[in-house]
Structures are given as C-alpha cells and as structure tokens.
Design a protein around this motif. Sequence first.
Motif, PDB file in Angstrom:
ATOM      1  N   TYR A 153      56.940  48.235  15.095  1.00 31.31           N
ATOM      2  CA  TYR A 153      57.681  48.438  13.849  1.00 31.31           C
ATOM      3  C   TYR A 153      58.170  47.104  13.293  1.00 31.31           C
ATOM      4  CZ  TYR A 153      60.798  50.591  10.437  1.00 31.31           C
ATOM      5  OH  TYR A 153      61.404  50.961   9.262  1.00 31.31           O
ATOM      6  N   SER A 154      58.612  46.220  14.174  1.00 31.94           N
ATOM      7  CA  SER A 154      59.085  44.901  13.749  1.00 31.94           C
ATOM      8  C   SER A 154      57.965  44.135  13.056  1.00 31.94           C
ATOM      9  CB  SER A 154      59.588  44.097  14.953  1.00 31.94           C
ATOM     10  OG  SER A 154      60.643  44.763  15.604  1.00 31.94           O
ATOM     11  N   GLU A 155      56.792  44.136  13.670  1.00 32.64           N
ATOM     12  CA  GLU A 155      55.659  43.387  13.121  1.00 32.64           C
ATOM     13  C   GLU A 155      55.203  43.961  11.786  1.00 32.64           C
ATOM     14  OE1 GLU A 155      52.902  43.624  16.326  1.00 32.64           O
ATOM     15  OE2 GLU A 155      53.826  41.968  17.458  1.00 32.64           O
ATOM     16  N   LYS A 156      55.234  45.284  11.661  1.00 35.97           N
ATOM     17  CA  LYS A 156      54.830  45.918  10.405  1.00 35.97           C
ATOM     18  C   LYS A 156      55.775  45.556   9.262  1.00 35.97           C
ATOM     19  CE  LYS A 156      52.436  49.944  12.338  1.00 35.97           C
ATOM     20  NZ  LYS A 156      52.477  51.417  12.539  1.00 35.97           N
ATOM     21  N   HIS A 157      56.995  45.190   9.611  1.00 35.87           N
ATOM     22  CA  HIS A 157      57.979  44.840   8.593  1.00 35.87           C
ATOM     23  C   HIS A 157      58.219  43.330   8.533  1.00 35.87           C
ATOM     24  CE1 HIS A 157      58.569  49.147   8.860  1.00 35.87           C
ATOM     25  NE2 HIS A 157      59.210  49.088   7.718  1.00 35.87           N
ATOM     26  N   GLY A 158      57.198  42.591   8.957  1.00 39.34           N
ATOM     27  CA  GLY A 158      57.225  41.141   8.804  1.00 39.34           C
ATOM     28  C   GLY A 158      58.190  40.417   9.705  1.00 39.34           C
ATOM     29  N   ALA A 159      58.557  41.025  10.812  1.00 41.99           N
ATOM     30  CA  ALA A 159      59.496  40.383  11.741  1.00 41.99           C
ATOM     31  C   ALA A 159      58.847  40.237  13.112  1.00 41.99           C
ATOM     32  CB  ALA A 159      60.774  41.210  11.859  1.00 41.99           C
ATOM     33  N   ASN A 200      66.602  51.584  11.670  1.00 39.47           N
ATOM     34  CA  ASN A 200      67.708  50.988  10.918  1.00 39.47           C
ATOM     35  C   ASN A 200      68.181  49.699  11.587  1.00 39.47           C
ATOM     36  OD1 ASN A 200      69.954  51.166   8.867  1.00 39.47           O
ATOM     37  ND2 ASN A 200      71.163  51.256  10.739  1.00 39.47           N
ATOM     38  N   GLU A 201      68.277  49.712  12.917  1.00 34.64           N
ATOM     39  CA  GLU A 201      68.705  48.522  13.655  1.00 34.64           C
ATOM     40  C   GLU A 201      67.672  47.397  13.533  1.00 34.64           C
ATOM     41  OE1 GLU A 201      71.521  48.013  14.818  1.00 34.64           O
ATOM     42  OE2 GLU A 201      72.449  49.923  15.328  1.00 34.64           O
ATOM     43  N   ILE A 202      66.394  47.750  13.601  1.00 39.17           N
ATOM     44  CA  ILE A 202      65.340  46.735  13.495  1.00 39.17           C
ATOM     45  C   ILE A 202      65.355  46.092  12.112  1.00 39.17           C
ATOM     46  CG2 ILE A 202      62.844  46.341  13.510  1.00 39.17           C
ATOM     47  CD1 ILE A 202      62.613  48.623  15.555  1.00 39.17           C
ATOM     48  N   GLU A 203      65.511  46.903  11.080  1.00 39.70           N
ATOM     49  CA  GLU A 203      65.549  46.371   9.715  1.00 39.70           C
ATOM     50  C   GLU A 203      66.766  45.473   9.511  1.00 39.70           C
ATOM     51  OE1 GLU A 203      65.252  49.737   7.135  1.00 39.70           O
ATOM     52  OE2 GLU A 203      63.316  50.347   7.972  1.00 39.70           O
ATOM     53  N   LYS A 204      67.871  45.839  10.137  1.00 35.55           N
ATOM     54  CA  LYS A 204      69.079  45.012  10.051  1.00 35.55           C
ATOM     55  C   LYS A 204      68.835  43.648  10.707  1.00 35.55           C
ATOM     56  CE  LYS A 204      72.598  46.190  12.612  1.00 35.55           C
ATOM     57  NZ  LYS A 204      73.750  46.980  13.121  1.00 35.55           N
ATOM     58  N   LEU A 205      68.171  43.655  11.846  1.00 41.14           N
ATOM     59  CA  LEU A 205      67.850  42.412  12.549  1.00 41.14           C
ATOM     60  C   LEU A 205      66.874  41.561  11.734  1.00 41.14           C
ATOM     61  CD1 LEU A 205      67.466  43.874  16.145  1.00 41.14           C
ATOM     62  CD2 LEU A 205      69.085  42.071  15.506  1.00 41.14           C
ATOM     63  N   ALA A 206      65.882  42.212  11.124  1.00 37.00           N
ATOM     64  CA  ALA A 206      64.887  41.493  10.327  1.00 37.00           C
ATOM     65  C   ALA A 206      65.531  40.826   9.117  1.00 37.00           C
ATOM     66  CB  ALA A 206      63.787  42.455   9.881  1.00 37.00           C
ATOM     67  N   THR A 207      66.467  41.533   8.493  1.00 40.96           N
ATOM     68  CA  THR A 207      67.178  40.968   7.342  1.00 40.96           C
ATOM     69  C   THR A 207      67.988  39.747   7.758  1.00 40.96           C
ATOM     70  OG1 THR A 207      67.333  43.152   6.297  1.00 40.96           O
ATOM     71  CG2 THR A 207      68.867  41.455   5.533  1.00 40.96           C
ATOM     72  N   TYR A 208      68.624  39.846   8.904  1.00 40.86           N
ATOM     73  CA  TYR A 208      69.435  38.734   9.409  1.00 40.86           C
ATOM     74  C   TYR A 208      68.565  37.528   9.760  1.00 40.86           C
ATOM     75  CZ  TYR A 208      72.268  35.987  12.656  1.00 40.86           C
ATOM     76  OH  TYR A 208      72.922  34.958  13.295  1.00 40.86           O
ATOM     77  N   LEU A 222      74.317  41.468  16.941  1.00 40.54           N
ATOM     78  CA  LEU A 222      74.282  42.423  15.834  1.00 40.54           C
ATOM     79  C   LEU A 222      74.226  43.891  16.238  1.00 40.54           C
ATOM     80  CD1 LEU A 222      71.808  40.598  13.421  1.00 40.54           C
ATOM     81  CD2 LEU A 222      74.281  40.765  13.212  1.00 40.54           C
ATOM     82  N   VAL A 223      73.777  44.168  17.458  1.00 38.66           N
ATOM     83  CA  VAL A 223      73.594  45.566  17.867  1.00 38.66           C
ATOM     84  C   VAL A 223      74.607  45.926  18.941  1.00 38.66           C
ATOM     85  CG1 VAL A 223      71.993  47.278  18.784  1.00 38.66           C
ATOM     86  CG2 VAL A 223      71.139  45.408  17.341  1.00 38.66           C
ATOM     87  N   SER A 224      75.402  46.921  18.664  1.00 39.77           N
ATOM     88  CA  SER A 224      76.393  47.368  19.643  1.00 39.77           C
ATOM     89  C   SER A 224      75.711  48.166  20.739  1.00 39.77           C
ATOM     90  CB  SER A 224      77.456  48.244  18.965  1.00 39.77           C
ATOM     91  OG  SER A 224      78.143  47.505  17.980  1.00 39.77           O
ATOM     92  N   THR A 257      84.614  48.796   9.754  1.00 42.96           N
ATOM     93  CA  THR A 257      84.893  47.565   8.999  1.00 42.96           C
ATOM     94  C   THR A 257      83.725  46.593   9.057  1.00 42.96           C
ATOM     95  OG1 THR A 257      85.917  46.492  10.921  1.00 42.96           O
ATOM     96  CG2 THR A 257      87.349  47.786   9.474  1.00 42.96           C
ATOM     97  N   ARG A 258      82.823  46.789  10.008  1.00 45.86           N
ATOM     98  CA  ARG A 258      81.714  45.857  10.180  1.00 45.86           C
ATOM     99  C   ARG A 258      80.354  46.461   9.850  1.00 45.86           C
ATOM    100  NH1 ARG A 258      83.088  42.955  15.994  1.00 45.86           N
ATOM    101  NH2 ARG A 258      85.199  42.249  15.483  1.00 45.86           N
ATOM    102  N   MET A 259      80.341  47.709   9.394  1.00 46.85           N
ATOM    103  CA  MET A 259      79.065  48.374   9.165  1.00 46.85           C
ATOM    104  C   MET A 259      79.010  49.025   7.792  1.00 46.85           C
ATOM    105  SD  MET A 259      78.239  50.226  12.834  1.00 46.85           S
ATOM    106  CE  MET A 259      79.853  50.975  13.078  1.00 46.85           C
TER     107      MET A 259
END
Length: 353
Positions: A153-159, A200-208, A222-224, A257-259
């Motif tokens: 999934y990460s690779e498919k989304h350019g990460a 959702n977590e993977i996309e958040k990591l990719a954006t970061y 980033l991931v609790s 407060t963080r999400m």
Amino acid sequence: MSKTKATTKSKPRIFLFQGEDDYTAALKVKEWKNAFSKKYSSSGIKVVDADEFADGLVENIKNSIASTGLFSQTQLIIVKNIFQQKIDVLAGVAELLPQTPEDTFLIFWEKKTVKKNLKLYKKLIELEKKGQAKMYDFKIPGGVAFDGFIKSYSEKHGASMERNAVNKLARLLGRDLQERVKTSFGYEAKQVFNLWQVTNEIEKLATYAKGAVITEKDVTMLVSAKFSENIFQITEALGSKNIKKTQALLDQMIDTTRMTEGDVKGKALVILGALAAQFRGLLQLHDAKNGNSLQGLGWSPFRIRANERLLNYFSEKELREIMKKLLVIDKKLKSTNLPPKVLFSNFISELVR
C-alpha cells in the motif's frame, strides 16, 4: 456421424462478497461499479440496503431483478446486509435467484462471513456448482501478509518504508494480537485492527515523509501504540467500577488535540477492536475453565494467570452484555458522526451504574 455440440458452462452473474475486510470489499464494489458504468451505464446500477426495509424486501428485490423484455437495460444490483434478515426473508430471496435474467448482475454484500446453514447460502452454493454464481471471501490479512499489505500500500501511494518501519507499524497496529475465533466455518483468525485505520496511518506517514523513506523513528513518533497494557488496565478499571481511571486511560489513548477527526475515529476503532478482543478472550477463558480445557486456548501460562485475575471481576452474563455494547459502539462509529469520546463515556457510565 454428427458431432454433439458441447454445452458451454454459463458465466457467473450472481455473487457473494463476504468477510470482515470491508475495506477491500468496498474497493471491489467500487471497481465493479466503475467497470459496469463504462461498459453499460451507471443508470443500470441499483443499491438495496436490506436493513432499510421493515417489510416488502423480497418483493423489492424481485422487482429489481425482473427483466423488462426486449429492450431491458443491463443491470448491476447490489444488495447489502441481506443475511442479517429473518430466515423467511432469506428463503424468499433464495427462490428468486433462478429467475435472475441474463442481463442482470446481482451482488450480495456482507461485512461478515455468513452462516452455511441458511437457505440462501445453500442456494448460492448450488448455483456456484453450475457456474452461475461465485463467492468472494474478504479476510483481513494477518502476520506476514499484513506486513506485505503495509509495504504494498505504501509503494502504491508513492511512499517507501524501511523494513524495520513496516515491522514497527504492524506491531503498533496490533498484528501480534491476532486471535483464533470459532465460527460456523471452523476456527478463523480474528484481527483487532481494520484496513481503514491501517491505510489512514500509512497515508499520514506518507504525507509527513514528503517523498523521503519512512523510518522506524517516523512511525514511533506519529503512530500511537495499541497499548495492550492500557487495554488490560481499562478492563480492570471497568471491573472494579473505577469510572475516573477508566475515563482517564481512554482519554490518554484518544488524544483529540493531536489528531484530525478522521484520525480520532480511526484510533477509536482500533481501541474498540482491542477491547472486544480482550473481553472475547475472557469469555473464551470462562468457557475453557468450565470445560476443563485450558490447554485448548493455546495461551501462555502468564496470559492465563493475568486474565484469570480479570475474570474475577465479571460474570458470564456481564461479559456477553459488554460484547453487545461494544458492537453497538462499532456500528455508531461507522454510521454516525457522534464523537468517539462521547460513545465511550456512555459505555462506561452504563457499565458501572
């Protein structure tokens, strides 16, 4: 001597999508709808949610699949949640299946694995043997397959994600909390996470990461964590009727407060899954102790001792009631905009009053 013409096996036009991986199933439905729209027309697509019918469901489906003659339009009919209905309704729908016209594709979409003994399921099996139906079972990947999903999934989304980062993310999301649950199909793996939250977590990591390789440090920051220890503490606090501690632990795990709103809902679903796994485990332990079959659980001695301590807080009736309440929260999280903290607070209040 004349040659006998071979009979051609008909292609399936009735389908069953079943299983708890509603993320992949939803993608499949979307893919089929898009393909149908391109080949035929989007006006031929109809979605029927069985849960929205108090009565008249069988007649509605009958009218939906009925061919309108020479100039009939090719149809794609998607029936959701049919296996959650009464037995007589399922029997009525089963009788309709042989009447499905050649220009109609019919999908039954269930978010759970359906029971084998139902008449509608048996009819689908019968049609599958004739090549007229096909079943798809969507299971949430676990273990190594889950690691593979994260990487893919990460690779498919350019990460790109480091191997250690993949392993870290999988552990934090609950890969190692997999359970074996008895179903009508035998024992199956039960995951405490869902792929909506995972993606959702993977996309958040990719954006970061912004194109850089995602590292283990990024995941840690980033991931609790699943906080299995917190889940244990929450269970103990609920058992001892300690509202303040239970609420504090949940607030700590859902730090709004963080999400973003989407992150909060995703995290709430993960926590809910972990709680369900914990209480389901207590029910399994209760049944095993009564049947003198603790070895059949496949648990370590430490896990058995720890959960025996928790089991002292709850009766079997209370455990089953809690499981029902958790299911209600799950449905509301997925179908309403009610804040997760409100749903959990109400849950706590109902249990300790």
